[in-house]
Design a protein around this motif. Structure first.
Motif, PDB file in Angstrom:
ATOM      1  N   LEU A  25       1.166  -1.522  -0.206  1.00 48.35           N
ATOM      2  CA  LEU A  25      -0.181   0.124  -0.035  1.00 48.35           C
ATOM      3  C   LEU A  25       0.669   1.526   0.156  1.00 48.35           C
ATOM      4  O   LEU A  25       1.390   1.250   0.645  1.00 48.35           O
ATOM      5  CB  LEU A  25      -1.113  -0.477   1.184  1.00 48.35           C
ATOM      6  CG  LEU A  25      -2.131  -1.072   0.887  1.00 48.35           C
ATOM      7  CD1 LEU A  25      -2.833  -0.608   2.505  1.00 48.35           C
ATOM      8  CD2 LEU A  25      -3.181  -0.094  -0.135  1.00 48.35           C
ATOM      9  N   ALA A  26       0.827   2.662  -0.735  1.00 50.24           N
ATOM     10  CA  ALA A  26       1.579   3.810  -0.412  1.00 50.24           C
ATOM     11  C   ALA A  26       0.712   4.737   0.642  1.00 50.24           C
ATOM     12  O   ALA A  26      -0.088   4.281   0.972  1.00 50.24           O
ATOM     13  CB  ALA A  26       0.593   4.542  -1.941  1.00 50.24           C
ATOM     14  N   ILE A  27       1.356   4.967   0.974  1.00 46.87           N
ATOM     15  CA  ILE A  27       1.279   5.379   2.390  1.00 46.87           C
ATOM     16  C   ILE A  27       0.301   6.697   2.564  1.00 46.87           C
ATOM     17  O   ILE A  27      -0.805   6.736   3.371  1.00 46.87           O
ATOM     18  CB  ILE A  27       2.705   6.541   2.497  1.00 46.87           C
ATOM     19  CG1 ILE A  27       3.612   7.023   1.537  1.00 46.87           C
ATOM     20  CG2 ILE A  27       4.287   5.439   3.332  1.00 46.87           C
ATOM     21  CD1 ILE A  27       4.116   8.130   3.197  1.00 46.87           C
ATOM     22  N   ASP A  28       0.151   6.640   1.800  1.00 45.19           N
ATOM     23  CA  ASP A  28      -0.758   7.804   1.913  1.00 45.19           C
ATOM     24  C   ASP A  28      -2.492   6.949   0.822  1.00 45.19           C
ATOM     25  O   ASP A  28      -3.547   7.997   1.617  1.00 45.19           O
ATOM     26  CB  ASP A  28      -0.895   8.337   0.368  1.00 45.19           C
ATOM     27  CG  ASP A  28       0.238  10.538   0.630  1.00 45.19           C
ATOM     28  OD1 ASP A  28       0.262  10.429   1.200  1.00 45.19           O
ATOM     29  OD2 ASP A  28       0.458  10.189  -0.814  1.00 45.19           O
ATOM     30  N   ASP A  29      -2.704   6.065   0.989  1.00 47.83           N
ATOM     31  CA  ASP A  29      -3.611   4.775   1.047  1.00 47.83           C
ATOM     32  C   ASP A  29      -3.907   4.703   2.350  1.00 47.83           C
ATOM     33  O   ASP A  29      -4.818   3.399   2.736  1.00 47.83           O
ATOM     34  CB  ASP A  29      -3.444   4.086   0.526  1.00 47.83           C
ATOM     35  CG  ASP A  29      -3.387   4.691  -1.472  1.00 47.83           C
ATOM     36  OD1 ASP A  29      -4.157   5.594  -1.246  1.00 47.83           O
ATOM     37  OD2 ASP A  29      -3.004   4.015  -2.511  1.00 47.83           O
TER      38      ASP A  29
END
Length: 272
Positions: A25-29
């Motif tokens: 997962l991308a950190i922004d997600d």
């Protein structure tokens, strides 16, 4: 997520270990869940975590649960803060390293570049018939993850068994935040001091450690309270510095030096 070609010359790429092929997962997600359960880390503590990630890679998968299609982190809240700090420092991409078991150990097999920071995660499944019930169960699981059932033993031999030197251990402590290890450090240093202190006695020393009335030694003590007088005494009495029982390299610690009466008589008779 867009991938980039590997460029080993890029110094602002964060290395992420994903040895078991977990999803990313991308950190922004990833949405935070714990709220104000924990106080924000002190700047010094967050800096330790940032440096630890740079030194040892991002290597621990985070636990998340999903609700309404959104991912919420059950642990790793401080790690996310550190990753956000790293992004502000210019680490805007990452390289995910995959592994295979070869010759009895996990070895790197491939490197994949992403244009953002990706986080390996495992899924926690809260139980409940409604979103509210599931969030309450997620909260209970959050406390379970953060619980600690045993304290670190301040007298542990774990680090000594692995031959950690004092310098290596101090370096390690500068990068982690485990207050209990502060007690280990104090206990360890105290134990080393006592072991060395107790290794000396009047049988294995050339001169008695402390002159006592019951011993067949008299003591004449000359106190020097400045370096000039000490230098004069060392020169005039030709005191060998290795006779000091304290480390002469630690200049902030006073020295104890010994000269026998017989040696002093020789010097006295040979004075000009």
């Amino acid at each position: 997520m867009k991938k980039k070609q590997h460029n080993p010359q890029d110094p602002k790429v964060l290395i992420v270990d994903n040895p078991t092929g977990l999803p990313l997962l991308a950190i922004d997600d990833i949405n935070t869940f714990q709220g104000d359960l924990k106080k924000p880390p002190e700047p010094a503590a967050l800096d330790k975590l940032v440096r630890s990630i740079l030194d040892h890679r991002l290597f621990i998968a985070k636990a998340v649960f999903f609700e309404d299609g959104l991912a919420y982190t059950e642990d790793g809240h401080q790690t996310l803060l550190a990753l956000q700090a790293l992004r502000k420092m210019g680490y805007t991409s990452c390289e995910v390293v995959s592994y295979v078991l070869s010759n009895g150990r996990m070895q790197e097999s491939s490197h994949t570049r992403y244009d953002t920071i990706m986080v390996p995660y495992q899924v926690i499944v809260p139980q409940g018939a409604t979103a509210h019930e599931r969030r309450k169960d997620a909260a209970a699981k959050l406390l379970q993850i953060n619980s600690q059932y045993a304290a670190i033993n301040p007298a542990t031999s774990f680090f000594n068994d692995l031959d950690f030197s004092a310098l290596e251990f101090d370096t390690l402590l500068s990068k982690i935040e485990i207050p209990q290890l502060d007690f280990y450090t104090e206990a360890s240093e105290k134990a080393k001091f006592l072991n060395e202190l107790n290794s000396y006695d009047n049988k294995n020393c050339v001169y008695p450690i402390v002159a006592r009335f019951s011993e067949k030694h008299d003591a004449v003590i000359i106190i020097s309270d400045n370096e000039t007088d000490t230098a004069f005494l060392e020169s005039a009495l030709r005191i060998r510095k290795e006779e000091s029982y304290k480390d002469h390299k630690k200049k902030e610690i006073g020295k104890s030096m010994v000269i026998t009466a017989g040696r002093f008589q020789e010097l006295w008779k040979s004075r000009s």
